[in-house]
Design a protein around this motif. Sequence first.
Motif, mmCIF file in Angstrom:
data_model
loop_
_atom_site.group_PDB
_atom_site.id
_atom_site.type_symbol
_atom_site.label_atom_id
_atom_site.label_comp_id
_atom_site.label_asym_id
_atom_site.label_seq_id
_atom_site.Cartn_x
_atom_site.Cartn_y
_atom_site.Cartn_z
ATOM 1 N N VAL A 275 0.833 -1.200 0.000
ATOM 2 C CA VAL A 275 0.000 0.000 0.000
ATOM 3 C C VAL A 275 0.871 1.254 0.000
ATOM 4 O O VAL A 275 0.584 2.229 -0.718
ATOM 5 N N GLN A 278 2.438 1.665 -3.496
ATOM 6 C CA GLN A 278 1.440 2.006 -4.508
ATOM 7 C C GLN A 278 1.040 3.473 -4.427
ATOM 8 O O GLN A 278 0.966 4.172 -5.440
ATOM 9 N N THR A 376 -3.554 -3.569 -4.742
ATOM 10 C CA THR A 376 -3.938 -2.803 -3.560
ATOM 11 C C THR A 376 -5.026 -3.478 -2.734
ATOM 12 O O THR A 376 -4.926 -3.540 -1.503
#
Length: 529
Positions: A275, A278, A376
């Motif tokens: 996360v 990203q 994600t």
Amino acid sequence: MVSTGRARLSSVQRRLLTLSCLAVVLVTASMAALYTALPQIAADTGASQAELTWIVDGYTLALACLVLPGGALGDRYGRRIVLIVGLVIFAVGSAAPLVLDSPLWLIATRVFTGIGAALVMPSTLSLITAGFPLERRGSAVGLWAGVAGVGAILGILGSGVLIENLSWVAIFVGMAIAGALLSVAACTLPESVDTSRSAMDPLGTVTSALAIGAIVVAAIEVPARGWLDPLVLGATVAGVVLGVVFVVVEKRVAHPLIDVGLFADRGFGSGTAIVTVQFLVTFGLFMLIVQYFQLILGYRPLVSALALAPMGLPMVVISVIAPRLATRFGLRVPAFAGLASIGAGMFLIAQVDVHTSYLDVLGPLLLMSAGIGLCTAPATAAIVDGTPVAKHGVAAAVNDAAREVGAAVGIAISGSVLAAGYGERIAPALPSLPETAREPVGDSLAAALEVVARAGPVAQQLGDFAKSAFLHGMRESAIVLGFLTIGAAVLIAAWAPGRRPTADAVDSDEDVGGLEPGARNGVVEIAKE
């Protein structure tokens, strides 16, 4: 009661999922909504460049600092009530600029709005995970992650529409109305709370907020000050030291804000890393591509927002199905494939020049969007599944903190590399310019184009040279982000868990954090009010 079978979703579950997704979109959209409005805000309020930066980033700073204690408050006192309070604070903070519109007041109101967002964001995810049975939770979390990822695009798009037809004040009006309506609608949701009601961890709360805040401040100031600036270095060191203090505190207190041992778990730890990376790359990309659309291709703010809009479709669609892939193949496969796609998209972005068309850029953007959707949602699910349901508020907050820190660091890396590359290429042109023009031309392409516009056709060659310098910096920034993403893909794939044997999955479901065997599939305490 919440259904635990494979039957159709109940009306309560549908309402819970809808309102949670709308609330998280509002919070993430607010992060990017002011990007297109900064020129108007500067013209109307006289805000300096530093003040404009903090009008945007004051929100992010408050959100990043307080999201962990926000999740803990939801677990202890009720996720619905914390969500409602957060939405009310968000709405009041968004409405305040209608009467308090000086630069310093705008910064203060954005910080206040960020406090509300820090209560809203973890509450939305923890309500979903507590309100859905295990077999339904993956798809629900996937949808939440997809809309959270697309929220920034929607924020840029919505603000572009409002700026085109009204003014920057309309952006705040829209956010205030949305927050108020959602706070009323949230009153119809069932309550969800950790029945153990563990004591709060004030020392952990303070040290975590200060550690994250120091790191975010350093990241915010890097593009303007450089990596070796005393403030940047001091904030970075303070963030690291406070982070160590936080870990020591959490290992010693009876009821820690978060069990730091969770980060050693392959699913929880690698999910948090995914996360973070990203969002780092996504917001780094937004900083580059919005300027490219407006300064190189000449798009208006609204057209720039529309140019980004196609990224939303693959992101949301793939986010819904990606958790099923993770269930079948483990986190490792979608994590590597998703991050590798994002990295490949950044390398393709690095090939743009003044002759590149929008369609040439759209392909890499869609590739990156697909990669974001692929990795994600499984990462978010891994973070949540690594904790007992009773602590899902804090787990959601870890996911949200990773997003905010990643976004801040991504903007810092992208902005600093872009500035360095631009400065390197534009430097030979500066000595021949009038002294009053050297500083703005050397600062940024936007400022250089304003100088060119005032000088007229005679300065067109300077404008072309400045665009070439910007593209050089943009390519270098995209390459750095691309290598960072590919490197992270390899390391995380080696760390992330593969497919679990069925027996292990069953065993883990029978004993999660001391909960009763059925607790993982249901709700700790849900009462329809």
